[in-house]
Design a protein around this motif. Structure first.
Motif, PDB file in Angstrom:
ATOM      1  N   SER A  76       2.125   6.119 -23.669  1.00  0.00           N
ATOM      2  CA  SER A  76       1.842   7.298 -24.489  1.00  0.00           C
ATOM      3  C   SER A  76       1.495   6.902 -25.916  1.00  0.00           C
ATOM      4  N   ALA A  77       2.269   5.972 -26.483  1.00  0.00           N
ATOM      5  CA  ALA A  77       1.993   5.508 -27.845  1.00  0.00           C
ATOM      6  C   ALA A  77       0.639   4.815 -27.915  1.00  0.00           C
ATOM      7  N   ALA A  78       0.301   4.047 -26.874  1.00  0.00           N
ATOM      8  CA  ALA A  78      -0.996   3.368 -26.855  1.00  0.00           C
ATOM      9  C   ALA A  78      -2.138   4.373 -26.824  1.00  0.00           C
ATOM     10  N   GLN A  79      -1.989   5.419 -26.033  1.00  0.00           N
ATOM     11  CA  GLN A  79      -3.036   6.451 -25.958  1.00  0.00           C
ATOM     12  C   GLN A  79      -3.204   7.178 -27.282  1.00  0.00           C
ATOM     13  N   ARG A  80      -2.101   7.463 -27.951  1.00  0.00           N
ATOM     14  CA  ARG A  80      -2.146   8.251 -29.174  1.00  0.00           C
ATOM     15  C   ARG A  80      -2.547   7.443 -30.394  1.00  0.00           C
ATOM     16  N   LEU A  81      -2.123   6.179 -30.451  1.00  0.00           N
ATOM     17  CA  LEU A  81      -2.186   5.439 -31.706  1.00  0.00           C
ATOM     18  C   LEU A  81      -3.220   4.326 -31.751  1.00  0.00           C
ATOM     19  N   ARG A  82      -3.648   3.840 -30.605  1.00  0.00           N
ATOM     20  CA  ARG A  82      -4.586   2.718 -30.624  1.00  0.00           C
ATOM     21  C   ARG A  82      -6.025   3.218 -30.753  1.00  0.00           C
ATOM     22  N   PRO A  83      -6.876   2.460 -31.448  1.00  0.00           N
ATOM     23  CA  PRO A  83      -8.287   2.853 -31.583  1.00  0.00           C
ATOM     24  C   PRO A  83      -8.954   2.958 -30.211  1.00  0.00           C
ATOM     25  N   ALA A  84      -9.952   3.801 -30.121  1.00  0.00           N
ATOM     26  CA  ALA A  84     -10.615   4.041 -28.844  1.00  0.00           C
ATOM     27  C   ALA A  84     -11.272   2.784 -28.284  1.00  0.00           C
ATOM     28  N   HIS A  85     -11.712   1.879 -29.171  1.00  0.00           N
ATOM     29  CA  HIS A  85     -12.413   0.669 -28.730  1.00  0.00           C
ATOM     30  C   HIS A  85     -11.466  -0.474 -28.388  1.00  0.00           C
ATOM     31  N   ALA A  86     -10.160  -0.271 -28.612  1.00  0.00           N
ATOM     32  CA  ALA A  86      -9.201  -1.355 -28.401  1.00  0.00           C
ATOM     33  C   ALA A  86      -9.075  -1.686 -26.918  1.00  0.00           C
ATOM     34  N   PRO A  87      -8.893  -2.967 -26.580  1.00  0.00           N
ATOM     35  CA  PRO A  87      -8.640  -3.318 -25.178  1.00  0.00           C
ATOM     36  C   PRO A  87      -7.293  -2.756 -24.744  1.00  0.00           C
ATOM     37  N   LYS A  88      -7.088  -2.704 -23.416  1.00  0.00           N
ATOM     38  CA  LYS A  88      -5.808  -2.249 -22.905  1.00  0.00           C
ATOM     39  C   LYS A  88      -4.679  -3.126 -23.447  1.00  0.00           C
ATOM     40  N   LEU A  89      -3.598  -2.482 -23.820  1.00  0.00           N
ATOM     41  CA  LEU A  89      -2.419  -3.207 -24.290  1.00  0.00           C
ATOM     42  C   LEU A  89      -1.751  -3.903 -23.109  1.00  0.00           C
ATOM     43  N   ALA A  90      -1.531  -5.217 -23.223  1.00  0.00           N
ATOM     44  CA  ALA A  90      -0.833  -5.948 -22.163  1.00  0.00           C
ATOM     45  C   ALA A  90       0.632  -5.524 -22.128  1.00  0.00           C
ATOM     46  N   TYR A  91       1.126  -5.265 -20.933  1.00  0.00           N
ATOM     47  CA  TYR A  91       2.515  -4.855 -20.753  1.00  0.00           C
ATOM     48  C   TYR A  91       3.118  -5.721 -19.662  1.00  0.00           C
ATOM     49  N   ILE A  92       4.058  -6.580 -20.048  1.00  0.00           N
ATOM     50  CA  ILE A  92       4.685  -7.510 -19.113  1.00  0.00           C
ATOM     51  C   ILE A  92       6.070  -6.985 -18.761  1.00  0.00           C
ATOM     52  N   TYR A  93       6.237  -6.649 -17.486  1.00  0.00           N
ATOM     53  CA  TYR A  93       7.487  -6.076 -16.998  1.00  0.00           C
ATOM     54  C   TYR A  93       8.295  -7.144 -16.276  1.00  0.00           C
ATOM     55  N   THR A  94       9.571  -7.257 -16.630  1.00  0.00           N
ATOM     56  CA  THR A  94      10.458  -8.239 -16.014  1.00  0.00           C
ATOM     57  C   THR A  94      11.204  -7.615 -14.850  1.00  0.00           C
ATOM     58  N   SER A  95      10.842  -8.030 -13.650  1.00  0.00           N
ATOM     59  CA  SER A  95      11.515  -7.602 -12.431  1.00  0.00           C
ATOM     60  C   SER A  95      12.462  -8.723 -12.005  1.00  0.00           C
ATOM     61  N   GLY A  96      12.492  -9.090 -10.740  1.00  0.00           N
ATOM     62  CA  GLY A  96      13.379 -10.158 -10.296  1.00  0.00           C
ATOM     63  C   GLY A  96      13.105 -10.536  -8.858  1.00  0.00           C
ATOM     64  N   ILE A  97      13.518 -11.731  -8.497  1.00  0.00           N
ATOM     65  CA  ILE A  97      13.194 -12.300  -7.195  1.00  0.00           C
ATOM     66  C   ILE A  97      13.907 -11.615  -6.044  1.00  0.00           C
ATOM     67  N   TRP A  98      14.988 -10.868  -6.325  1.00  0.00           N
ATOM     68  CA  TRP A  98      15.752 -10.245  -5.247  1.00  0.00           C
ATOM     69  C   TRP A  98      14.971  -9.167  -4.510  1.00  0.00           C
TER      70      TRP A  98
END
Length: 298
Positions: A90-112
């Motif tokens: 939501s913050a990326a949609q509202r605050l980032r310039p229209a020409h900006a590349p997608k913001l990388a989002y790295i989610y930490t899951s787990g091997i289980w």
């Protein structure tokens, strides 16, 4: 690059933040504690003191290259995980310039999420069919990340983390030192998939820098070789002066059930796409070092 780490004072987030700083990047670290904020600042990490579900870090979003979610403890729930991801989106949609590349989002899951299986080898791309009870909700969250329409989603699944204060092995190290015994939930013959905190941190750096390649993918993070649980417990008992004696006990919680699982994982994507290669001494080979390092934290 500019990177925000949510959970920057934890077993995973802190080494990752240090590694990113060493790689020359500007790192902001979310933490709930003023004491941890001082620890972060001493490592040249800009602290942001707040709850992860907050608006206090959102002003950073317009200029960030990546957000790393490395939360632990009570912050790990399906509701909180989804809320944080969508807060970033939501913050990326509202605050980032229209020409900006997608913001990388790295989610930490787990091997289980791969489940308990002492017979079949799994990899980064093995379909998930039977996650252990503790993490049955994670596969859905993983898919929400890598298929996100706003964020450039990346998922990492660390195995059992060791080094830098012991992490998941802290309870058994503590028991050996303070209680004079070594026990583990589960049954004999288990295998341990492990990764040192520093090697995992290096993978976070490579995923962040290589987000254009890593986006939309899931990376299992493990050493090349599996460790023998029986040998680990015996050697720990010997190092702690307990004559090599140890025992298994019946798990009493879903977390202990997860600790007793075996995952025969052979990851390849991190190596193939990002040139990642774990370098630290294995858990058993370096156990005297890692146990001594843990004792120094007491």
């Amino acid at each position: 690059m500019k990177v925000l780490i949510l959970g920057a004072s934890g077993f995973i987030g802190f080494p990752a933040a240090q590694a990113l700083v060493r790689a020359g990047h500007i790192v902001y670290g979310q933490t709930r504690s003023q004491d941890n904020a001082k620890r972060l600042m001493a490592e040249e990490i800009f602290p942001v003191v707040c709850d992860p579900i907050s608006d206090k870090w959102q002003h950073l979003i317009p200029t960030l290259d990546a957000v790393i979610e490395a939360l632990g403890g009570g912050a790990i729930t399906p509701q909180a995980t989804a809320a944080i991801r969508e807060l970033v989106a939501s913050a990326a949609q509202r605050l980032r310039p229209a020409h900006a590349p997608k913001l990388a989002y790295i989610y930490t899951s787990g091997i289980w999420v791969h489940g308990d299986n002492r017979e079949e080898i799994v990899t980064d791309t093995t379909p998930i069919t039977r996650p252990v009870e503790l993490v049955t909700w994670r596969p859905e969250q993983e898919q929400a990340v890598i298929n996100h329409t706003v964020l450039n989603g990346i998922v990492v699944r660390p195995v059992m983390l060791y080094g830098r204060g012991a992490s998941l092995f802290e309870p058994v190290f503590k028991q050996a030192k303070l209680d004079g015994k070594v026990t583990w939930p589960g049954t004999p013959g288990a295998k341990l998939a492990t990764i040192h905190a520093d090697d995992l941190a290096d993978l976070y750096v490579r995923m962040t820098e290589g987000a254009a390649i890593a986006g939309g993918k899931i990376f299992d993070a493990s050493n090349d070789l599996l460790e023998d649980m029986d040998l680990f417990l015996k050697k720990l008992s010997q190092i702690a002066g307990l004559n090599g004696e140890y025992e298994y006990r019946k798990p009493t919680t879903v977390f202990e059930v997860a600790l007793g699982t075996t995952v025969l994982v052979r990851p390849y994507l991190g190596r193939a796409l990002l040139g990642w290669q774990p370098r630290k001494i294995g858990l058993i080979d370096g156990l005297d070092i890692y146990y001594a390092a843990y004792l120094a934290t007491l």
